[in-house]
Write a protein that holds these residues in place. Structure first.
Motif, short mmCIF file in Angstrom:
data_model
loop_
_atom_site.label_atom_id
_atom_site.label_comp_id
_atom_site.label_asym_id
_atom_site.label_seq_id
_atom_site.Cartn_x
_atom_site.Cartn_y
_atom_site.Cartn_z
N UNK A 1 -16.23 9.07 12.13
CA UNK A 1 -17.13 9.04 11.40
C UNK A 1 -18.68 8.27 10.86
N UNK A 2 -17.67 7.39 9.77
CA UNK A 2 -18.55 6.18 9.31
C UNK A 2 -19.05 5.24 10.63
N UNK A 3 -18.75 4.92 11.77
CA UNK A 3 -19.39 4.10 13.14
C UNK A 3 -20.71 5.35 13.26
N UNK A 4 -20.69 5.96 13.24
CA UNK A 4 -21.73 7.28 13.64
C UNK A 4 -22.90 7.19 12.40
N UNK A 5 -22.53 7.70 11.11
CA UNK A 5 -23.20 7.19 10.09
C UNK A 5 -23.71 6.34 10.26
N UNK A 6 -22.95 5.18 10.34
CA UNK A 6 -24.23 3.72 10.51
C UNK A 6 -25.24 3.56 11.91
N UNK A 7 -24.65 3.81 12.68
CA UNK A 7 -25.48 4.22 13.73
C UNK A 7 -26.94 4.98 13.94
N UNK B 1 -22.20 2.84 5.93
CA UNK B 1 -21.93 4.19 6.96
C UNK B 1 -20.08 4.59 6.12
N UNK B 2 -20.70 6.02 5.55
CA UNK B 2 -19.78 6.38 4.53
C UNK B 2 -18.77 7.22 6.35
N UNK B 3 -17.58 6.67 5.83
CA UNK B 3 -16.18 8.45 6.71
C UNK B 3 -16.55 9.71 5.81
N UNK B 4 -15.51 10.10 6.33
CA UNK B 4 -14.81 10.98 5.58
C UNK B 4 -13.67 10.54 5.67
N UNK B 5 -13.36 11.95 4.11
CA UNK B 5 -11.82 11.61 3.77
C UNK B 5 -10.60 12.18 4.55
N UNK B 6 -10.09 11.23 4.40
CA UNK B 6 -8.57 11.88 5.09
C UNK B 6 -7.37 11.76 3.90
N UNK B 7 -6.61 12.49 4.74
CA UNK B 7 -5.71 13.24 3.97
C UNK B 7 -3.99 12.52 4.04
N UNK B 8 -4.35 11.84 5.09
CA UNK B 8 -2.45 11.13 5.91
C UNK B 8 -3.39 9.58 6.72
N UNK B 9 -2.06 8.90 6.72
CA UNK B 9 -2.44 7.48 7.73
C UNK B 9 -3.38 8.33 9.36
N UNK B 10 -3.13 9.36 10.21
CA UNK B 10 -2.98 9.12 11.11
C UNK B 10 -4.96 10.24 11.47
N UNK B 11 -5.33 10.55 9.92
CA UNK B 11 -6.60 10.52 9.50
C UNK B 11 -7.85 9.90 9.48
N UNK B 12 -7.48 7.99 9.02
CA UNK B 12 -8.02 7.42 8.95
C UNK B 12 -9.09 7.01 10.36
N UNK B 13 -8.60 6.75 11.28
CA UNK B 13 -9.02 6.65 12.39
C UNK B 13 -10.81 7.77 12.83
N UNK C 1 1.30 -1.51 -0.41
CA UNK C 1 0.26 0.05 0.40
C UNK C 1 0.81 1.39 -0.49
N UNK C 2 0.80 2.38 -0.25
CA UNK C 2 1.39 3.55 -0.63
C UNK C 2 0.44 4.67 -0.37
N UNK C 3 1.27 5.38 0.66
CA UNK C 3 0.64 6.63 1.77
C UNK C 3 -0.23 7.34 0.38
N UNK C 4 -1.17 7.69 0.26
CA UNK C 4 -2.50 8.86 -0.19
C UNK C 4 -3.44 9.29 0.40
N UNK C 5 -4.12 9.20 -0.06
CA UNK C 5 -5.67 9.24 0.62
C UNK C 5 -6.49 8.15 0.70
N UNK C 6 -7.41 8.85 1.54
CA UNK C 6 -7.75 7.77 2.15
C UNK C 6 -9.16 7.94 2.79
N UNK C 7 -10.40 6.64 2.53
CA UNK C 7 -11.77 6.72 3.41
C UNK C 7 -11.97 5.29 4.08
N UNK C 8 -12.79 5.39 4.65
CA UNK C 8 -13.73 4.27 5.23
C UNK C 8 -15.11 4.35 4.87
#
Length: 746
Positions: free
Chosen positions: A489-495, A472-484, A375-382
């Motif tokens: 956000x995905x947990x809050x959405x699906x709840x 549930x769709x989370x918010x975009x994350x621009x680095x690894x630290x923002x994946x959590x 996996x290469x660093x970039x943009x993420x979404x959960x």
């Protein structure tokens, strides 16, 4: 591997050209045949269009001809003009009639009247001698004709525009006055060819259709100097019975369409040739590519024959190689299985660290794991997928079936992502929750890609399995630290599916901007429902429906709904224990377990509301039966009904009630406390405040008027009491209810 790759490339190079050429020819033939049907329909449409245009143009020209004949009849104003040579009034009246004719028919370019008596011509603007009239040559030509009343071929009309001579192409219609001799004069109407072209153009689509008009001699109306060409097989000609003109409607690009239309036999022959050529080429290429395989088969057969002739010789090279390869394959398979199990555990640990943000403690180990999984660093979404109605899912299927279904769902998610060209990590992190981590080099359209992927997964599960999922769709994350954070956000959405509904895609961005209602509003509604239920007030089902409606509108999360529902159960138990101790036994044995089970096992607010309504209805019946057995229950119900009717009376008090119902004020106050759970003053104020709230919600009555209606001498006192009970001032309450109503409408 190199030899294998060369062989594959040779196979592809051999077969692909044949396949591509054959498919291309067949596709071309298919579309050509389809085009033939379209052209046939277009020809029929052109025929109908030509007939329609002919009828419309003939109708317009006939109407002009009829009105001109009426004007030319003897005994009219035009006849008086033709008989009198020096009457300006008659000149003006005749010119006005000519102008009115032009106004009625937009196709008319000009109308003029020739008077034989003095050789003058009258048009819309002036009267002048024929020698000074620009179109005098055509007037003289028409006077010599034996028969009038027929529309002429296209001609050039001489005219004067802004002081300079000019020409315009027209078709003309003339009538002698009187009709038989023309001894008084001649009336002529000119229709401009360009107006006629525009009139016809309004009835066709110029992008695909061309319209032409020819006179009886074949002269073109719209192209001066041109004659009608030979009729195309894709065009439609209609000859007018009235004018004798020919209307031709044709398709643009007709040569190519004509070729396609009349080449059906050619297409069939070409298709048969393509199929025969493809079959022959396939046989030839297959035979040529089979030769290496045939050679290998001969060698295997030769070695097999050697082994059969020497069965006792076990230490030959082939047996040794065969045993070595067999051992290698067996060991490799065992190693692969062990490695696969190790990779699954390692992958799960990696994902847990990623979602919880714990990798910072050992950055080097994190980098190693990240590179290990490619996996290469970039943009993420959960995205977080949750099985709907998991309690029923667990009861319906065995553990092995549940594992199979979970494997199917994760496989569908992985394969769907690969089909869309997306890189994802898919893992089950809980018994009913699957994490989908989307990884992309570019951050643009990341949310759209994940929403599209999630909708494909949801639709597949709904269409192929007996259960549904909510994602549930989370918010975009621009680095690894923002994946959590994206995972939270995905947990809050699906709840929020408890209020939004199951089998849906819930975006965190959609529900983030919708803040929850103030908690004290919900708690106050719960207390109202419990009080009405305990007092056997029939309005509690409506209040219960309102409570769940508010929670649904504000899209509350599962945790918040659980807290409110458990508070509802706690408060109802507390009220029943204080006011109706005899109701605690059925409460503990039946009602409370059912309410708790409904809160835990239901996935949506609609299910919770339905279960609560059914259980509480039975409880309300039991409470009413217990209340009726209590002493003074009938009397207190009568008193309560009386207060509910007279609560707007400013003089209403315990003294008046004691006099009316013949009971002491002190004992009446005690009965109020025991039966209703409130003292008289609080009960009375509550009724008045509820009435005030209804007026604030449903009318435009001012706060001062409401305070006077409730018996308050000073509006300030009313505002203070209202704010103390409701928590908001009357103005703030009205504003909040208006905003809530607007959000519901949206």
């Amino acid at each position: 591997m190199k030899l294998n790759n060369n062989y594959i490339m040779r196979m592809l190079v051999s077969y692909l050209p044949i396949l591509c050429i054959t498919i291309s020819v067949l596709i071309f033939i298919f579309f050509s045949i389809i085009n033939q049907f379209n052209v046939r329909n277009a020809i029929q449409a052109n025929k109908l269009t030509a007939e329609y245009i002919t009828n419309m143009v003939d109708s317009s020209l006939k109407n002009i001809s009829i009105d001109v004949q009426k004007m030319a009849e003897t005994g009219g104003d035009l006849e008086r003009f033709l008989e009198t040579t020096s009457d300006r009034a008659l000149n003006f009246e005749a010119s006005n009639q000519l102008s009115n004719l032009m106004v009625r028919y937009g196709l008319i370019d000009s109308v003029y009247l020739y008077r034989v008596q003095d050789g003058h011509v009258l048009d819309q603007s002036t009267i002048r001698p024929l020698d000074q009239f620009p179109d005098r040559s055509f007037v003289r030509f028409s006077l010599d004709q034996a028969y009038t009343g027929v529309w002429s071929s296209p001609r050039v009309r001489e005219m004067t525009a802004q002081g300079s001579p000019a020409q315009v192409r027209v078709t003309s219609l003339g009538f002698k006055i009187p009709r038989d001799t023309g001894s008084l004069g001649y009336l002529m109407v000119n229709v401009k060819i360009s107006s006629l072209s525009g009139f016809i153009g309004q009835m066709i689509d110029h992008t695909i259709t061309d319209a032409q008009l020819y006179d009886a001699k074949g002269n073109s109306f719209f192209h001066a100097g041109q004659t009608a060409p030979s009729k195309n097989r894709l065009s439609a000609d209609v000859v007018s019975d009235y004018t004798g003109w020919t209307y031709r409607i044709s398709i643009k690009g007709g040569q190519l369409l004509d070729f396609l239309f009349h080449g059906s036999t050619l297409w069939v022959l070409l298709g048969l040739c393509a199929i025969i050529l493809a079959i022959g080429s396939m046989f030839y290429v297959t035979r040529r590519n089979y030769k290496p395989i045939e050679s290998i088969l001969h060698r295997i057969d030769r070695f097999s024959s050697i082994i059969k002739t020497e069965p006792k010789e076990k230490d030959n090279e082939f047996a040794f190689i065969d045993q070595a390869i067999e051992r290698l394959i067996t060991n490799n398979m065992a190693f692969q299985e062990q490695q696969q199990e190790h990779m699954v555990i390692r992958r799960q640990q990696f994902l847990q660290m990623l979602l919880k943000g714990e990798y910072k403690e050992d950055q080097a180990a994190w980098e190693q794991e990240w590179q290990h999984f490619g996996l290469s660093a970039g943009h993420f979404m959960v995205a977080l997928l949750e099985l709907d109605q998991y309690v029923q899912f667990g009861l319906k299927y065995s553990p092995s079936d549940q594992s199979l279904f979970k494997f199917i769902v994760s496989s569908v998610a992985q394969e769907t992502a690969e089909q869309n060209g997306l890189k994802v990590i898919v893992e089950w992190i809980a018994k009913n929750q699957l994490v989908i981590l989307l990884i992309a080099e570019e951050g643009m359209a990341l949310e759209h890609q994940l929403l599209h992927l999630s909708e494909q997964i949801r639709a597949w599960v709904e269409g192929h399995l007996d259960f549904t999922v909510t994602i549930g769709i989370g918010t975009p994350a621009d680095d690894e630290a923002s994946i959590a954070r994206s995972f939270e956000d995905a947990e809050a959405a699906v709840s929020r599916k408890v209020s939004v509904g199951v089998n849906q895609i819930i975006d965190a961005l959609e529900v983030k901007g919708n803040p929850d209602r103030e908690w004290f509003d919900y708690l106050k509604m719960i207390r109202t429902i419990v009080r009405q239920l305990r007092m056997s007030d029939g309005g509690w089902p409506q209040e219960l429906s309102r409570l769940f409606h508010e929670m649904t509108v504000h899209r509350m999360r599962k945790d918040d709904v659980d807290r409110l529902v458990h508070y509802f159960i706690f408060h109802l138990e507390y009220e029943l224990g204080g006011a109706l101790p005899e109701a605690m036994k059925p409460w503990q044995q039946e009602v409370k377990p059912r309410l708790a089970a409904a809160a835990e096992q239901s996935d949506t607010l609609g299910q919770v509301e339905q279960d609560f309504l059914g259980t509480l209805t039975k409880l309300a019946t039991q409470i009413e039966e217990l209340s009726q057995n209590r002493r003074h229950n009938a009397l207190m119900r009568e008193i309560r009904d009386y207060v509910a009717e007279q609560y707007l009376d400013p003089n209403l008090s315990l003294t008046i009630l004691s006099e009316r119902f013949q009971i002491s004020p002190k004992y009446l106050s005690q009965l109020f406390k025991e039966s209703i759970g409130q003292n008289f003053s609080d009960f009375l104020i509550g009724l008045r405040i509820e009435y005030a709230k209804r007026l604030l919600r449903e009318s435009d009555v001012t706060v001062q008027q409401i305070s006077e209606m409730l018996g308050y001498a000073n509006p300030t006192s009313f505002i203070r009491v209202f704010k103390k009970i409701v928590g908001l001032s009357p103005g703030q309450y009205r504003e909040s209810e208006m905003k809530s109503a607007e959000r519901i409408e949206e």
